[in-house]
Design an enzyme around this catalytic site. Structure first.
Site, PDB file in Angstrom:
ATOM      1  N   LYS A  94       0.818  -1.218   0.000  1.00 27.13           N
ATOM      2  CA  LYS A  94       0.000   0.000   0.000  1.00 27.13           C
ATOM      3  C   LYS A  94       0.851   1.268   0.000  1.00 27.13           C
ATOM      4  O   LYS A  94       0.482   2.255  -0.616  1.00 27.13           O
ATOM      5  CB  LYS A  94      -0.953   0.014   1.206  1.00 27.13           C
ATOM      6  CG  LYS A  94      -2.102  -0.959   1.059  1.00 27.13           C
ATOM      7  CD  LYS A  94      -3.247  -0.624   1.999  1.00 27.13           C
ATOM      8  CE  LYS A  94      -4.441  -1.522   1.709  1.00 27.13           C
ATOM      9  NZ  LYS A  94      -5.563  -1.317   2.608  1.00 27.13           N
ATOM     10  N   LYS A 152      -4.741  -8.678  -6.984  1.00 31.24           N
ATOM     11  CA  LYS A 152      -6.056  -9.049  -6.446  1.00 31.24           C
ATOM     12  C   LYS A 152      -7.091  -7.974  -6.800  1.00 31.24           C
ATOM     13  O   LYS A 152      -6.746  -6.803  -6.971  1.00 31.24           O
ATOM     14  CB  LYS A 152      -6.000  -9.282  -4.931  1.00 31.24           C
ATOM     15  CG  LYS A 152      -5.846  -8.051  -4.077  1.00 31.24           C
ATOM     16  CD  LYS A 152      -6.233  -8.345  -2.623  1.00 31.24           C
ATOM     17  CE  LYS A 152      -6.448  -7.040  -1.868  1.00 31.24           C
ATOM     18  NZ  LYS A 152      -7.219  -7.132  -0.664  1.00 31.24           N
ATOM     19  N   LYS A 192     -10.690  -2.637  -3.842  1.00 33.12           N
ATOM     20  CA  LYS A 192     -11.428  -1.363  -3.876  1.00 33.12           C
ATOM     21  C   LYS A 192     -10.505  -0.224  -4.261  1.00 33.12           C
ATOM     22  O   LYS A 192     -10.953   0.787  -4.789  1.00 33.12           O
ATOM     23  CB  LYS A 192     -11.955  -1.046  -2.473  1.00 33.12           C
ATOM     24  CG  LYS A 192     -13.078  -1.899  -2.045  1.00 33.12           C
ATOM     25  CD  LYS A 192     -13.618  -1.363  -0.731  1.00 33.12           C
ATOM     26  CE  LYS A 192     -13.918  -2.486   0.206  1.00 33.12           C
ATOM     27  NZ  LYS A 192     -12.910  -2.694   1.247  1.00 33.12           N
TER      28      LYS A 192
HETATM   29  P1  ADP Z   1     -10.025  -4.347  -0.431  1.00 32.90           P
HETATM   30  O1  ADP Z   1      -8.712  -5.054  -0.547  1.00 32.90           O
HETATM   31  O2  ADP Z   1     -10.790  -4.361  -1.665  1.00 32.90           O
HETATM   32  O3  ADP Z   1      -9.906  -2.981   0.206  1.00 32.90           O
HETATM   33  P2  ADP Z   1     -10.656  -5.341   2.162  1.00 32.90           P
HETATM   34  O4  ADP Z   1      -9.198  -5.243   2.387  1.00 32.90           O
HETATM   35  O5  ADP Z   1     -11.515  -4.431   2.962  1.00 32.90           O
HETATM   36  O6  ADP Z   1     -10.900  -5.175   0.611  1.00 32.90           O
HETATM   37  O7  ADP Z   1     -11.116  -6.862   2.399  1.00 32.90           O
HETATM   38  C1  ADP Z   1     -12.253  -7.281   3.118  1.00 32.90           C
HETATM   39  C2  ADP Z   1     -12.358  -8.794   3.108  1.00 32.90           C
HETATM   40  O8  ADP Z   1     -12.478  -9.253   1.753  1.00 32.90           O
HETATM   41  C3  ADP Z   1     -11.124  -9.505   3.672  1.00 32.90           C
HETATM   42  O9  ADP Z   1     -11.524 -10.675   4.341  1.00 32.90           O
HETATM   43  C4  ADP Z   1     -10.315  -9.836   2.458  1.00 32.90           C
HETATM   44  O10 ADP Z   1      -9.475 -10.946   2.655  1.00 32.90           O
HETATM   45  C5  ADP Z   1     -11.411 -10.138   1.444  1.00 32.90           C
HETATM   46  N1  ADP Z   1     -10.947  -9.813   0.090  1.00 32.90           N
HETATM   47  C6  ADP Z   1     -10.619  -8.582  -0.381  1.00 32.90           C
HETATM   48  N2  ADP Z   1     -10.245  -8.640  -1.677  1.00 32.90           N
HETATM   49  C7  ADP Z   1     -10.335  -9.963  -2.023  1.00 32.90           C
HETATM   50  C8  ADP Z   1     -10.101 -10.684  -3.217  1.00 32.90           C
HETATM   51  N3  ADP Z   1      -9.705 -10.050  -4.314  1.00 32.90           N
HETATM   52  N4  ADP Z   1     -10.294 -12.022  -3.222  1.00 32.90           N
HETATM   53  C9  ADP Z   1     -10.720 -12.683  -2.108  1.00 32.90           C
HETATM   54  N5  ADP Z   1     -10.961 -12.054  -0.935  1.00 32.90           N
HETATM   55  C10 ADP Z   1     -10.784 -10.723  -0.883  1.00 32.90           C
END
Ligand code: ADP
Ligand code: TRP
Length: 331
Positions: A113, A196, A199
């Site tokens: 990040k 991955k 958001k």
């Molecule tokens: P982002 O990375 O989009 O900001 P978060 O970090 O808030 O999302 O993740 C919230 C939940 O969703 C966590 O349990 C995370 O492991 C899961 N998660 C986020 N992105 C993915 C993904 N691309 N594939 C599978 N699980 C995910």
């Protein structure tokens, strides 16, 4: 018998997407009967990177709407905003003082990040995993259901709980287990199969949001990156196709091998058409409910108020116990 407890959260920034759903929320929905569940909106985590206040407020409401639309039931599950339970920040400070800087330097998410800007990243971004540890330990959670990317943070939470327990010579804090379920623990970006779905990706076409319309889903899947080969196969060297196949498998319930076999002799156009159909069929009802819930602010507020009340009771018990152990007066 007392139910085992589960806790998890999603950062309240932007819209919830297919990765959040398949990696985490879908499994939370299935855990509601068997476990005592606490699922929250991680809004304190959201400000580890700069946020516009109006956007943050909207994200908290919209993420709550997405939780409900996905099937989380406030009658069974405690749903609340992290910032509403002040013990998260309080325990986080105490745990910061128990966490060697070296442990935090190993966290890959900070490196990802902050990138090249580590010196100007907020110290909140650096200590983010300690706040996450506080979120978990505050509720004496047995399990933390998350996607693959969060595994390292749960390991850290286990280490910190261990350090506190060693200091006091007893199991003051429960050591939590990560729960990484299903086949889609890491959904990739539709624009780059090595990253991955997230958001924070600047490209809106990289992810499918839970509130997307059928047309948006069709367009994003149509434009999803593929490669120059004409046929469908599941191979490590073809990460974009592998990702689409995994999503197809998750929503259709079919084995990947069966899907690959059914497209022998077909190109990407038919495969993508069918995939878009399956995804929009599955997400359609969620999207509809999402839009209904997000326009009912009164209901969302009431849900979060009820959740805050329930979560605060447990959080207060833990923080009192911890403060006493550390030598604070707790007057
Ligand atoms: P982002 O990375 O989009 O900001 P978060 O970090 O808030 O999302 O993740 C919230 C939940 O969703 C966590 O349990 C995370 O492991 C899961 N998660 C986020 N992105 C993915 C993904 N691309 N594939 C599978 N699980 C995910
Ligand atoms: N850091 C998690 C993520 O980005 C969100 C989160 C915050 C979380 N606190 C948590 C997840 C506690 C599980 C438990 O996905």
């Amino acid at each position: 018998m007392q139910k085992k407890r589960a806790i998890s959260g999603v950062q309240a920034t932007g819209s919830l997407h297919l990765g959040n759903y398949l990696g985490a929320i879908k499994h939370w929905v299935n855990m509601q009967e068997e476990f005592d569940c606490f699922f929250f909106l991680a809004d304190l985590h959201a400000i580890t990177i700069p946020q516009d206040p109006d956007n943050l407020r909207n994200s908290i409401y919209n993420s709550t709407a997405a939780y409900l639309a996905s099937g989380l039931d406030p009658k069974k599950t405690t749903i609340f905003a992290q910032s509403d339970v002040k013990e998260h920040a309080e325990l986080s400070w105490i745990l910061n003082c128990m966490t060697p800087i070296g442990w935090l330097k190993r966290m890959t998410q900070f490196k990802d990040k902050a990138g090249k800007n580590q010196e100007i990243a907020s110290s909140g971004l650096f200590t983010y995993p300690v706040l996450m540890t506080a979120d978990i330990l505050l509720y004496n959670a047995d399990f933390v259901p998350v996607g693959e990317d969060q595994k390292q943070h749960i390991e850290l939470a286990r280490d910190i709980a261990g350090a506190v327990n060693r200091k006091f010579g007893k199991e003051l804090l429960k050591v939590p287990e990560p729960l990484i379920q299903g086949n889609t623990t890491r959904v990739k970006s539709l624009r780059d199969g090595t990253k991955k779905m997230s958001k924070s990706d600047t490209s809106g076409h990289s992810r499918i949001n839970l509130g997307d319309s059928r047309d948006e889903i069709v367009e994003k899947i149509k434009k999803a990156k593929t490669d120059s080969l004409e046929y469908i196969s599941y191979e490590e060297s073809r990460p974009e196709i592998a990702n689409l196949l995994e999503i197809y498998g998750e929503f259709s319930g079919k084995k990947i091998e069966t899907i690959v076999n059914s497209y022998i002799g077909h190109g990407f156009a038919k495969f993508k058409n069918d995939l878009a159909e399956i995804v929009s069929e599955n997400l359609g009802p969620i999207s509809l409910k999402y839009h209904q819930y997000s326009s009912d602010k009164g209901f969302l507020q009431q849900t979060l108020r009820n959740g805050k009340e329930k979560a605060s009771k447990t959080a207060l018990q833990t923080i009192c116990k911890i403060k006493e152990s550390f030598g604070f007066l707790n007057l």
